[in-house]
Design a protein around this motif. Structure first.
Motif, PDB file in Angstrom:
ATOM      1  N   ALA A 195       0.858  -1.187   0.000  1.00 55.83           N
ATOM      2  CA  ALA A 195       0.000   0.000   0.000  1.00 55.83           C
ATOM      3  C   ALA A 195       0.892   1.234   0.000  1.00 55.83           C
ATOM      4  N   TYR A 196       0.534   2.222  -0.783  1.00 58.61           N
ATOM      5  CA  TYR A 196       1.318   3.453  -0.799  1.00 58.61           C
ATOM      6  C   TYR A 196       1.089   4.166   0.532  1.00 58.61           C
ATOM      7  N   THR A 197       2.165   4.386   1.275  1.00 52.28           N
ATOM      8  CA  THR A 197       2.075   4.793   2.673  1.00 52.28           C
ATOM      9  C   THR A 197       2.837   6.093   2.920  1.00 52.28           C
ATOM     10  N   MET A 198       2.244   6.995   3.691  1.00 50.48           N
ATOM     11  CA  MET A 198       2.903   8.260   3.983  1.00 50.48           C
ATOM     12  C   MET A 198       4.195   8.047   4.771  1.00 50.48           C
ATOM     13  N   THR A 199       5.178   8.890   4.482  1.00 48.97           N
ATOM     14  CA  THR A 199       6.437   8.873   5.220  1.00 48.97           C
ATOM     15  C   THR A 199       6.475   9.969   6.285  1.00 48.97           C
TER      16      THR A 199
END
Length: 285
Positions: A195-199
């Motif tokens: 899943a594209y995940t915030m850094t």
């Protein structure tokens, strides 16, 4: 519509929650896309529909209760468990990054925290993106600037304000399971699927040395209020960014598994930001 939201803001929970439950099931019945995403996301986490069907009604309750949380001057009753994790962090002179997934009444998490600790430790800082609809923009703006809460823009300047707040020993709040825009995240497993995940959450901790407190705000049965559960991260966040992001995703999974019946399974957690290459062959939910 503005009048309708203000009407909902004065209704009691014992009326809002049944109304919201009906709204949740109506949306589930009328939207095949939402229904498929709900079932698919739950299946990725290992849940059949029977195990999480209560989440359909809870999604509607979230919608119905939001105007009250935004506009009412009085917050509903909320019992807090694990507050020692917060007090220990401040006793050590550290700022705090509160992290909560889209579970239960996440809107209340930061408001309850601010009600209890802002007077002594300063305003809680959250990111704020103005509503696109003209009639809704002033309502959302009012909602985001609640007592003890400072809303900052979703820009580089806003991030700098969050870093400043943490270095001053104050608190910030984030929903790290929110899909970020392209370039502001990385691919990491979430319930075993990329899943594209915030850094941002990991970077804030790494740059400031802030403590991480995990929050889960559950609705109590029969509209009796809420319960906010707080706990520290199981182990210090890694200095390596991808590893740290994975740790945060794992912590969010832990919170969701503690109460899967109140998670927003219909949220597009696995969507692919526009222009970003996918990391897997499975279709996004």
């Amino acid at each position: 519509m503005s009048f309708f939201l203000r009407l909902l803001a004065v209704l009691p929970l014992w009326l809002l929650h049944p109304l919201g439950a009906a709204m949740g099931w109506l949306a589930f019945a009328l939207s095949p896309t939402y229904r498929r995403r709900f079932v698919a996301n739950a299946a990725v986490a290992g849940y059949g529909f029977a195990a999480v069907r209560a989440a359909v009604a809870h999604a509607g309750r979230m919608v119905a209760e939001t105007p009250r949380l935004w506009l009412s001057r009085r917050l509903p009753h909320c019992a807090v468990h694990g507050q020692e994790s917060v007090e220990q962090a401040w006793a050590a002179g550290r700022g705090i990054v509160f992290l909560t997934p889209h579970i239960g009444c996440f809107e209340l998490s930061v408001q309850e925290g601010a009600r209890r600790w802002a007077a002594e430790h300063g305003d809680f800082t959250i990111l704020y993106r103005p509503a696109r609809k003209a009639w809704l923009a002033p309502i959302v703006a009012q909602a985001r600037q609640r007592p003890g809460i400072q809303a900052v823009p979703t820009t580089l300047q806003g991030v700098r304000q969050m870093i400043k707040a943490l270095r001053q020993g104050r608190a910030v709040g984030l929903l790290p399971d929110q899909v970020p825009p392209q370039g502001l995240g990385l691919w990491a497993p979430f319930f075993g699927r990329d899943a594209y995940t915030m850094t941002l959450a990991a970077r804030l901790v790494q740059q400031t040395g802030a403590a991480v407190v995990l929050a889960r705000c559950e609705r109590l049965p029969w509209a009796r209020g809420y319960a906010l559960y707080l706990q520290t991260l199981a182990e210090p966040l890694a200095s390596d960014l991808p590893t740290a992001v994975g740790q945060i995703n794992g912590a969010m999974e832990q919170l969701i598994r503690a109460c899967p019946q109140q998670y927003l399974w219909g949220y597009g957690r696995y969507k692919q930001p526009r222009g970003l290459a996918a990391r897997q062959q499975e279709p996004a939910a």
